[in-house]
Design a protein around this motif. Structure first.
Motif, mmCIF file in Angstrom:
data_model
loop_
_atom_site.group_PDB
_atom_site.id
_atom_site.type_symbol
_atom_site.label_atom_id
_atom_site.label_comp_id
_atom_site.label_asym_id
_atom_site.label_seq_id
_atom_site.Cartn_x
_atom_site.Cartn_y
_atom_site.Cartn_z
ATOM 1 N N LEU A 138 -0.088 -1.508 0.062
ATOM 2 C CA LEU A 138 -0.236 -0.452 0.100
ATOM 3 C C LEU A 138 1.022 1.333 0.142
ATOM 4 C CD1 LEU A 138 -2.093 -1.245 2.964
ATOM 5 C CD2 LEU A 138 -3.044 -0.679 0.344
ATOM 6 N N ASP A 139 2.061 1.176 0.156
ATOM 7 C CA ASP A 139 3.121 2.392 0.420
ATOM 8 C C ASP A 139 3.149 2.874 -0.756
ATOM 9 O OD1 ASP A 139 4.518 4.175 1.544
ATOM 10 O OD2 ASP A 139 6.146 2.947 1.239
ATOM 11 N N GLY A 140 3.359 4.264 -1.347
ATOM 12 C CA GLY A 140 4.022 5.455 -2.509
ATOM 13 C C GLY A 140 2.229 4.205 -3.465
ATOM 14 N N GLY A 141 2.931 5.366 -4.753
ATOM 15 C CA GLY A 141 2.052 5.232 -6.307
ATOM 16 C C GLY A 141 2.075 3.859 -6.487
ATOM 17 N N GLN A 142 2.832 2.708 -6.458
ATOM 18 C CA GLN A 142 2.741 1.689 -7.640
ATOM 19 C C GLN A 142 1.266 0.409 -6.966
ATOM 20 O OE1 GLN A 142 4.854 2.041 -10.154
ATOM 21 N NE2 GLN A 142 5.356 4.131 -9.497
ATOM 22 N N CYS A 143 1.245 1.332 -5.870
ATOM 23 C CA CYS A 143 -0.032 0.382 -5.453
ATOM 24 C C CYS A 143 -1.433 -0.389 -6.523
ATOM 25 C CB CYS A 143 -0.858 0.672 -3.906
ATOM 26 S SG CYS A 143 -2.326 -0.301 -3.511
ATOM 27 N N THR A 144 -1.641 -1.261 -7.078
ATOM 28 C CA THR A 144 -2.791 -1.529 -7.877
ATOM 29 C C THR A 144 -4.036 -1.048 -7.542
ATOM 30 O OG1 THR A 144 -2.592 -4.331 -7.011
ATOM 31 C CG2 THR A 144 -0.622 -3.515 -8.722
ATOM 32 N N LEU A 145 -4.178 -1.239 -6.057
ATOM 33 C CA LEU A 145 -5.307 -1.519 -4.980
ATOM 34 C C LEU A 145 -6.014 0.129 -5.775
ATOM 35 C CD1 LEU A 145 -8.309 -2.082 -4.171
ATOM 36 C CD2 LEU A 145 -6.613 -2.094 -2.213
ATOM 37 N N ARG A 146 -4.857 1.020 -5.072
ATOM 38 C CA ARG A 146 -5.064 2.372 -5.537
ATOM 39 C C ARG A 146 -5.479 3.015 -7.053
ATOM 40 N NH1 ARG A 146 -3.658 5.107 -0.728
ATOM 41 N NH2 ARG A 146 -2.430 4.467 1.303
ATOM 42 N N ARG A 147 -4.071 2.316 -7.394
ATOM 43 C CA ARG A 147 -4.596 2.593 -9.449
ATOM 44 C C ARG A 147 -5.670 2.549 -8.967
ATOM 45 N NH1 ARG A 147 0.121 1.559 -10.480
ATOM 46 N NH2 ARG A 147 -0.657 -1.132 -11.699
ATOM 47 N N ALA A 148 -6.140 1.337 -9.496
ATOM 48 C CA ALA A 148 -8.020 0.520 -9.618
ATOM 49 C C ALA A 148 -8.640 1.976 -9.371
ATOM 50 C CB ALA A 148 -7.758 -0.630 -9.295
ATOM 51 N N VAL A 149 -8.777 2.013 -7.865
ATOM 52 C CA VAL A 149 -9.360 3.377 -7.628
ATOM 53 C C VAL A 149 -9.957 4.047 -8.540
ATOM 54 C CG1 VAL A 149 -10.079 4.068 -5.478
ATOM 55 C CG2 VAL A 149 -9.306 1.928 -5.362
ATOM 56 N N ALA A 150 -8.193 4.586 -8.508
ATOM 57 C CA ALA A 150 -8.597 6.288 -8.970
ATOM 58 C C ALA A 150 -8.879 6.103 -10.930
ATOM 59 C CB ALA A 150 -6.586 6.893 -9.155
#
Length: 723
Positions: A138-150
């Motif tokens: 979950l750390d940083g911009g490489q998190c696939t879940l963060r990217r999927a949500v955004a």
């Protein structure tokens, strides 16, 4: 200390070898430092309530892997918003790190809990697989879940923020790692600037800062070698011991420069500085360590371990400073550091004014101290998980929104356990569950309860709940397992509560506990237990005031004995209490006036400040005793002490405030409050030692021209004499 000064002077190479070896060992230890970002550990104690909570998490699963997506728009039920929800769910389910996804579009048992009353907010629950290293993931911009949500909400008019326990822990870890470097750096820079202004010598400043930095590094290395993880509370310790070490280094450098100005050779000045000032520095380090170590009496693990770690750090830093600074000034650096004259002296007009009005100043000082102490008794203990959250992080902001619109992210848990002669569908079991629902619903602070009854109600049909139990197989297994375990004869009823502080929760929990105990008494074959994070955290708040009283009593008592023994005077020991209590009650009164409760941070700060406040008192008392031993009257001895050490005390206080002031800008509320209270207490301590203490000495020891008892211990001439 005399023997150590002679040994160091005779064996500098061996001393350097020891310093280098310690530094190398500490550097190795620093590479092994770990971080603890589990906020529940901040309130862990040996109390049974924490054990019950851990047991519930083992039986029904914890929230350690539960991420929450907070969605917001004008209408979350509109087609565009619903499409965004579906897209997030679709993409999240394709990720190997994700175990389950629950949305408002899923099972009706959870749908009602995932949309706010005004339909402007919605939640998506994403559970990660329990084998994933979520701190790294979950750390940083490489998190696939963060990217999927955004990417799923882009261009839809819906905003999305990822939060939840794993996300918050990842953000805490990142914040602590950044701030460890930032605060050590800023604290060193602030101390260096103040030392440079005082000494007007780059070389002297480098020597002072090197000794303190060595202490800070040795302390961090201790954390790694001892296996003590850094958490949001003890992350301030390296900065704390760094700035305390700077004050000892400043006192040593003051004395060294005075001796060099008076014509003493560099090597002799280094040895005599350590011999004369070293004992006072040792005594101040001892009292500081005693203040820290008194926290070992606390029943909350994080406070106890903070005290022990800080005590060890203060001892290590003292050892570093009294080794590194004398060794450095013995080199060519010493000749260059001692060339500049210090021009800082206490103001003679102020001293005359103070001593001419010693009695009213002493009376006023005691009166104000008593008044502030009375105000401090109004402190209300409280704990909140928000204390440990990075204040400016999006995830923490989302938690506050969830508290306001969904009832909270924390949950109360009522465990229902039935006898072996019964099953889930037994009328008494189901009736007890329904009564628990009613009890929770009766409290306005508590959100809508959720249990197996909620799941059964969403199954459909008009059958009685007992007949619907067999239909539980139709509900998602992940939901059922979180609310009922027929194999263990246990079920839970959960209900959200906002993280508004234990002082707000306390009366609610008392009422709930009373009503649940009444139900428990009426159903001997079904047992109820109230648990959840608010219950476990609330117990820690109960401990805080008692632990604070015990820790302060231990610290004050031991320090008083140390002062009496060191100065061979009961009167001086008792007189020292007033200027050392004054900063504590000043910080306590500030919390009362600003309407803030006593938190774990406050408890730690009070004991820390007691240990630090005694330091300046020791230097003043030592100088006064030396003056009286030399034949001066008490007023003259007090005046001489203020001239000699007044400027040094102001300087060291400025160094401490500069170091702690950097913590004021921490993203962690715990650390920010720690810095604020420490700065207030340090300013009050300076007033106590330069105003209240001299006035008390002039009044209570008036007429004394010889020491009251025993010989004078080696002193602490920490400031330049008047030429």
């Amino acid at each position: 200390m005399t023997r150590y000064a002679i040994w160091l002077d005779a064996h500098p190479r061996l001393a350097w070898l020891a310093v280098v070896a310690m530094t190398a060992l500490a550097a190795f230890g620093a590479t092994r430092v770990e971080f603890d970002v589990n906020l529940r550990n901040l309130f862990r104690s040996d109390d049974r309530r924490m054990e019950v909570l851990e047991e519930l998490y083992r039986d029904f699963g914890s929230d350690d892997f539960d991420c929450v997506v907070l969605l917001r728009s004008e209408d979350m039920t509109a087609p565009a918003a619903a499409e965004a929800v579906g897209e997030i769910a679709r993409r999240a389910r394709t990720l190997p790190e994700v175990e389950t996804v629950r949305t408002p579009l899923a099972h009706p048992a959870v749908a009602a809990r995932l949309v706010s009353a005004d339909r402007r907010s919605a939640l998506i629950l994403v559970r990660l697989v329990d084998t994933v290293d979520y701190l790294s993931y979950l750390d940083g911009g490489q998190c696939t879940l963060r990217r999927a949500v955004a990417e799923s909400v882009e261009g839809t008019g819906v905003t999305a923020v990822l939060t939840g326990v794993p996300v918050i822990r990842a953000e805490i870890l990142g914040t602590m790692q950044r701030e460890q470097i930032r605060f050590m750096s800023f604290g060193s820079i602030a101390g260096a600037i103040i030392a440079l202004l005082l000494f007007r010598s780059v070389v002297a400043t480098v020597v002072v800062c090197t000794g303190a930095l060595a202490g800070g590094l040795w302390t961090i290395g201790f954390f790694g070698l001892a296996g003590e993880p850094i958490n949001p509370v003890n992350s301030a310790i390296p900065t704390l011991v760094l700035v305390v070490g700077l004050t000892d280094a400043v006192h040593l450098m003051h004395e060294f420069r005075v001796r060099r100005r008076n014509g003493t050779a560099v090597r002799d000045a280094a040895r005599e500085t350590l011999r004369v000032v070293g004992p006072a520095c040792a005594l101040t380090s001892l009292t500081t360590a005693i203040g820290f170590a008194s926290l070992a009496a606390a029943r909350i693990d994080v406070i106890e371990r903070f005290g022990l770690a800080a005590a060890a750090g203060s001892v290590l830093t003292f050892a570093a400073v009294v080794s590194v600074v004398p060794l450095l000034v013995r080199t060519n650096l010493g000749g260059r550091a001692g060339m500049a004259r210090s021009r800082h002296h206490a103001d003679g007009g102020f001293i005359g004014f103070l001593l001419a009005r010693a009695r009213p100043v002493a009376v006023a000082g005691v009166f104000v101290t008593v008044l502030l102490a009375a105000a401090s008794t109004q402190l209300v203990p409280s704990s909140s998980l928000q204390e440990g959250l990075p204040g400016r992080s999006p995830a923490a902001g989302a938690v506050r929104i969830i508290d306001g619109e969904f009832g909270g992210l924390m949950e109360l848990i009522v465990r229902v356990e039935w006898d072996a002669t019964m099953t889930l569908e037994h009328p008494v079991v189901l009736d007890t569950l329904a009564r628990v629902h009613a009890v929770l619903e009766s409290e306005a602070l508590v959100g809508a309860p959720f249990s197996v009854l909620t799941v059964l109600g969403a199954v459909g049909g008009d059958d009685e709940p007992a007949r619907k139990v067999r239909l539980l197989s139709r509900a998602p297994p992940g939901i059922v397992k979180r609310v009922v375990r027929p194999d263990l004869r246990r079920a839970v009823v959960t209900a959200p509560v906002p993280d508004s502080g234990t002082h707000v929760h306390a009366p609610v929990l008392d009422r709930l506990r009373t009503r649940l105990e009444a139900i428990d008494a009426e159903t001997p074959l079904v047992k109820l237990v109230l648990s959840g994070t608010p219950v476990a955290v609330g117990r820690s708040a109960d401990f805080m005031i008692e632990d604070l009283a015990v820790s302060l009593a231990i610290a004050a008592g031991v320090i008083l004995v140390v002062m009496i023994v060191a100065f061979r005077s009961i009167v001086l020991g008792l007189v020292s209490l007033v200027p050392n209590v004054f900063p504590l009650v000043s910080a306590g009164a500030l919390l009362v006036v600003t309407g803030r409760p006593l938190t774990i941070t406050g408890v730690i700060t009070f004991v820390v400040c007691l240990g630090i406040a005694v330091d300046d008192t020791i230097h003043v008392l030592t100088r006064v005793r030396r003056g009286v031993a030399g034949g001066l009257t008490v007023p003259d001895a007090v005046a001489d002490a203020l001239r000699s050490v007044g400027a040094a005390l102001i300087t060291t206080t400025a160094v401490l405030i500069g170091g702690f002031g950097t913590v004021l800008f921490s993203e962690m509320p715990m650390l920010s409050l720690f810095g604020e209270l420490c700065c207030v207490a340090l300013i009050a301590a300076l007033v106590g030692d330069l105003v209240i203490l001299p006035a008390l000495l002039a009044v209570l020891l008036k007429g004394t021209t010889t020491p009251r008892a025993g010989r004078i211990p080696p002193g602490a001439t920490t400031g330049p004499r008047r030429p």
